[in-house]
Design a protein around this motif. Structure first.
Motif, PDB file in Angstrom:
ATOM      1  N   LYS A   1       0.838  -1.200   0.000  1.00 15.45           N
ATOM      2  CA  LYS A   1       0.000   0.000   0.000  1.00 15.45           C
ATOM      3  C   LYS A   1       0.869   1.244   0.000  1.00 15.45           C
ATOM      4  O   LYS A   1       0.950   1.969   0.998  1.00 15.45           O
ATOM      5  N   LYS A   2       1.527   1.470  -1.128  1.00 14.92           N
ATOM      6  CA  LYS A   2       2.354   2.656  -1.317  1.00 14.92           C
ATOM      7  C   LYS A   2       1.774   3.439  -2.483  1.00 14.92           C
ATOM      8  O   LYS A   2       1.493   2.880  -3.540  1.00 14.92           O
ATOM      9  N   LYS A   3       1.588   4.731  -2.282  1.00 11.52           N
ATOM     10  CA  LYS A   3       0.954   5.579  -3.293  1.00 11.52           C
ATOM     11  C   LYS A   3       1.613   5.440  -4.664  1.00 11.52           C
ATOM     12  O   LYS A   3       0.923   5.329  -5.671  1.00 11.52           O
ATOM     13  N   LYS A   4       2.932   5.424  -4.693  1.00 11.69           N
ATOM     14  CA  LYS A   4       3.649   5.337  -5.969  1.00 11.69           C
ATOM     15  C   LYS A   4       3.288   4.044  -6.716  1.00 11.69           C
ATOM     16  O   LYS A   4       3.052   4.064  -7.924  1.00 11.69           O
ATOM     17  N   LEU A   5       3.211   2.919  -5.997  1.00  7.62           N
ATOM     18  CA  LEU A   5       2.847   1.639  -6.629  1.00  7.62           C
ATOM     19  C   LEU A   5       1.385   1.644  -7.074  1.00  7.62           C
ATOM     20  O   LEU A   5       1.068   1.220  -8.187  1.00  7.62           O
ATOM     21  N   ILE A   6       0.514   2.108  -6.208  1.00  6.01           N
ATOM     22  CA  ILE A   6      -0.917   2.140  -6.534  1.00  6.01           C
ATOM     23  C   ILE A   6      -1.156   3.025  -7.755  1.00  6.01           C
ATOM     24  O   ILE A   6      -1.899   2.655  -8.661  1.00  6.01           O
ATOM     25  N   ASP A   7      -0.522   4.184  -7.795  1.00  4.29           N
ATOM     26  CA  ASP A   7      -0.665   5.087  -8.948  1.00  4.29           C
ATOM     27  C   ASP A   7      -0.126   4.433 -10.223  1.00  4.29           C
ATOM     28  O   ASP A   7      -0.739   4.540 -11.287  1.00  4.29           O
ATOM     29  N   PHE A   8       1.027   3.759 -10.115  1.00  9.80           N
ATOM     30  CA  PHE A   8       1.617   3.096 -11.282  1.00  9.80           C
ATOM     31  C   PHE A   8       0.643   2.064 -11.854  1.00  9.80           C
ATOM     32  O   PHE A   8       0.354   2.072 -13.057  1.00  9.80           O
ATOM     33  N   TYR A   9       0.133   1.175 -11.005  1.00 10.63           N
ATOM     34  CA  TYR A   9      -0.765   0.124 -11.492  1.00 10.63           C
ATOM     35  C   TYR A   9      -2.109   0.703 -11.946  1.00 10.63           C
ATOM     36  O   TYR A   9      -2.679   0.233 -12.930  1.00 10.63           O
TER      37      TYR A   9
ATOM     38  N   ASN B   1     -10.058  -5.887  -0.898  1.00 15.76           N
ATOM     39  CA  ASN B   1      -9.505  -7.070  -0.247  1.00 15.76           C
ATOM     40  C   ASN B   1      -8.151  -6.707   0.347  1.00 15.76           C
ATOM     41  O   ASN B   1      -7.308  -6.171  -0.346  1.00 15.76           O
ATOM     42  N   GLU B   2      -7.952  -6.998   1.607  1.00 21.29           N
ATOM     43  CA  GLU B   2      -6.645  -6.788   2.205  1.00 21.29           C
ATOM     44  C   GLU B   2      -5.982  -8.133   2.403  1.00 21.29           C
ATOM     45  O   GLU B   2      -6.624  -9.103   2.779  1.00 21.29           O
ATOM     46  N   VAL B   3      -4.711  -8.183   2.135  1.00 15.23           N
ATOM     47  CA  VAL B   3      -3.949  -9.413   2.235  1.00 15.23           C
ATOM     48  C   VAL B   3      -2.739  -9.122   3.109  1.00 15.23           C
ATOM     49  O   VAL B   3      -2.120  -8.068   2.992  1.00 15.23           O
ATOM     50  N   ILE B   4      -2.417 -10.065   3.958  1.00 20.12           N
ATOM     51  CA  ILE B   4      -1.202  -9.950   4.766  1.00 20.12           C
ATOM     52  C   ILE B   4      -0.213 -10.973   4.223  1.00 20.12           C
ATOM     53  O   ILE B   4      -0.522 -12.148   4.109  1.00 20.12           O
ATOM     54  N   SER B   5       0.974 -10.505   3.850  1.00 19.80           N
ATOM     55  CA  SER B   5       1.982 -11.393   3.282  1.00 19.80           C
ATOM     56  C   SER B   5       2.621 -12.249   4.373  1.00 19.80           C
ATOM     57  O   SER B   5       2.406 -12.028   5.561  1.00 19.80           O
ATOM     58  N   LYS B   6       3.411 -13.219   3.941  1.00 18.55           N
ATOM     59  CA  LYS B   6       4.089 -14.116   4.880  1.00 18.55           C
ATOM     60  C   LYS B   6       4.975 -13.357   5.858  1.00 18.55           C
ATOM     61  O   LYS B   6       5.162 -13.773   6.985  1.00 18.55           O
ATOM     62  N   ASP B   7       5.522 -12.229   5.420  1.00 22.65           N
ATOM     63  CA  ASP B   7       6.382 -11.451   6.316  1.00 22.65           C
ATOM     64  C   ASP B   7       5.624 -10.268   6.941  1.00 22.65           C
ATOM     65  O   ASP B   7       6.199  -9.254   7.295  1.00 22.65           O
ATOM     66  N   SER B   8       4.307 -10.422   7.051  1.00 17.49           N
ATOM     67  CA  SER B   8       3.414  -9.480   7.742  1.00 17.49           C
ATOM     68  C   SER B   8       3.290  -8.109   7.089  1.00 17.49           C
ATOM     69  O   SER B   8       2.891  -7.148   7.735  1.00 17.49           O
ATOM     70  N   LYS B   9       3.614  -7.993   5.805  1.00 17.67           N
ATOM     71  CA  LYS B   9       3.381  -6.733   5.092  1.00 17.67           C
ATOM     72  C   LYS B   9       1.915  -6.675   4.685  1.00 17.67           C
ATOM     73  O   LYS B   9       1.329  -7.675   4.267  1.00 17.67           O
ATOM     74  N   GLU B  10       1.337  -5.487   4.785  1.00 16.84           N
ATOM     75  CA  GLU B  10      -0.040  -5.304   4.369  1.00 16.84           C
ATOM     76  C   GLU B  10      -0.058  -5.022   2.869  1.00 16.84           C
ATOM     77  O   GLU B  10       0.580  -4.086   2.391  1.00 16.84           O
ATOM     78  N   LEU B  11      -0.764  -5.862   2.139  1.00 19.32           N
ATOM     79  CA  LEU B  11      -0.839  -5.736   0.689  1.00 19.32           C
ATOM     80  C   LEU B  11      -2.270  -5.453   0.275  1.00 19.32           C
ATOM     81  O   LEU B  11      -3.214  -5.722   1.009  1.00 19.32           O
ATOM     82  N   MET B  12      -2.418  -4.934  -0.930  1.00 16.70           N
ATOM     83  CA  MET B  12      -3.750  -4.759  -1.499  1.00 16.70           C
ATOM     84  C   MET B  12      -3.800  -5.454  -2.850  1.00 16.70           C
ATOM     85  O   MET B  12      -2.777  -5.636  -3.499  1.00 16.70           O
ATOM     86  N   GLN B  13      -4.984  -5.870  -3.235  1.00 22.01           N
ATOM     87  CA  GLN B  13      -5.164  -6.508  -4.535  1.00 22.01           C
ATOM     88  C   GLN B  13      -5.712  -5.495  -5.519  1.00 22.01           C
ATOM     89  O   GLN B  13      -6.536  -4.648  -5.164  1.00 22.01           O
ATOM     90  N   MET B  14      -5.244  -5.615  -6.748  1.00 22.14           N
ATOM     91  CA  MET B  14      -5.728  -4.780  -7.840  1.00 22.14           C
ATOM     92  C   MET B  14      -5.979  -5.710  -9.023  1.00 22.14           C
ATOM     93  O   MET B  14      -5.239  -6.677  -9.221  1.00 22.14           O
ATOM     94  N   TYR B  15      -7.019  -5.436  -9.814  1.00 26.88           N
ATOM     95  CA  TYR B  15      -7.312  -6.290 -10.958  1.00 26.88           C
ATOM     96  C   TYR B  15      -7.569  -5.448 -12.201  1.00 26.88           C
ATOM     97  O   TYR B  15      -7.792  -4.245 -12.128  1.00 26.88           O
ATOM     98  N   ARG B  16      -7.544  -6.151 -13.308  1.00 28.55           N
ATOM     99  CA  ARG B  16      -7.808  -5.511 -14.588  1.00 28.55           C
ATOM    100  C   ARG B  16      -8.436  -6.535 -15.508  1.00 28.55           C
ATOM    101  O   ARG B  16      -8.075  -7.725 -15.480  1.00 28.55           O
ATOM    102  N   LEU B  17      -9.364  -6.087 -16.339  1.00 28.26           N
ATOM    103  CA  LEU B  17      -9.932  -6.936 -17.386  1.00 28.26           C
ATOM    104  C   LEU B  17      -9.198  -6.621 -18.684  1.00 28.26           C
ATOM    105  O   LEU B  17      -8.981  -5.461 -19.005  1.00 28.26           O
ATOM    106  N   LEU B  18      -8.799  -7.646 -19.389  1.00 27.28           N
ATOM    107  CA  LEU B  18      -8.083  -7.452 -20.656  1.00 27.28           C
ATOM    108  C   LEU B  18      -9.034  -7.578 -21.830  1.00 27.28           C
ATOM    109  O   LEU B  18     -10.013  -8.229 -21.791  1.00 27.28           O
TER     110      LEU B  18
END
Length: 181
Positions: free
Chosen positions: A146-154, A164-181
């Motif tokens: 959840k870093k603005k630079k990454l979210i803006d890039f994607y 959806n919030e996801v916690i990685s194996k090393d306890s980092k808080e991640l977010m999911q993003m999707y796209r339809l092709l």
């Protein structure tokens, strides 16, 4: 160790990333993931000479189920998603088989010519379209910090944030993003 693996490791050794998870995956886990058929890693490189390449980036893809809450979809997106997945009453969400961009990184090694992240993502999305042309579906997703630079890039590449919030194996808080092709 087979010659192909030795060659892969010799190429991967030059890869540097500020994200040590991205660097570590390529150097220590990519071959095993391929052998186990859990992810396929694609190297992006330029040819320096007939016997030397410059690794400029890589990405790894895997097939996974993506859960999308019905409440986060517009009616037009829900109509599209419902063609590729199924609705789960218990969770009030759609379960969709999708391509996961499991790893994604460009080479930050000063000796590499590197590649802009946007160009690397274009290459990854072209490969995903090719993969999906042999299967079915239109959905690709990723998990990022959840870093603005990454979210803006994607987001600039057409990805939409899920709640959806996801916690990685090393306890980092991640977010999911999707796209339809």
């Amino acid at each position: 160790m087979e010659n192909g693996e030795e060659y892969f490791y010799s190429i991967a050794e030059s890869f540097k990333s500020p994200n040590k998870d991205v660097e570590n995956f390529l150097k220590t886990k990519a071959v095993q993931a391929t052998k186990l058929n859990t992810a396929t890693t694609y190297l992006v490189y330029t040819e320096v000479s007939p016997i030397e390449i410059d690794l400029i980036g890589y990405f790894s893809l895997a097939m996974k189920m993506l859960t999308i809450k019905k409440s986060s979809l517009s009616s037009s997106k829900e109509k599209i998603i419902s063609r590729f997945g199924y609705y789960d009453d218990d969770s009030d969400s759609y379960k969709v088989p999708a391509v996961l961009v499991a790893q994604f990184g460009r080479n930050f090694n000063n000796e590499s010519s590197s590649i802009p992240g946007t160009n690397l993502m274009d290459i990854a999305l072209m490969q995903i379209k090719t993969v999906l042309s042999f299967l079915s579906g239109k959905t690709v997703f990723l998990e990022c910090e959840k870093k603005k630079k990454l979210i803006d890039f994607y987001s600039d590449k057409g990805f939409i944030a899920l709640d959806n919030e996801v916690i990685s194996k090393d306890s980092k808080e991640l977010m999911q993003m999707y796209r339809l092709l």
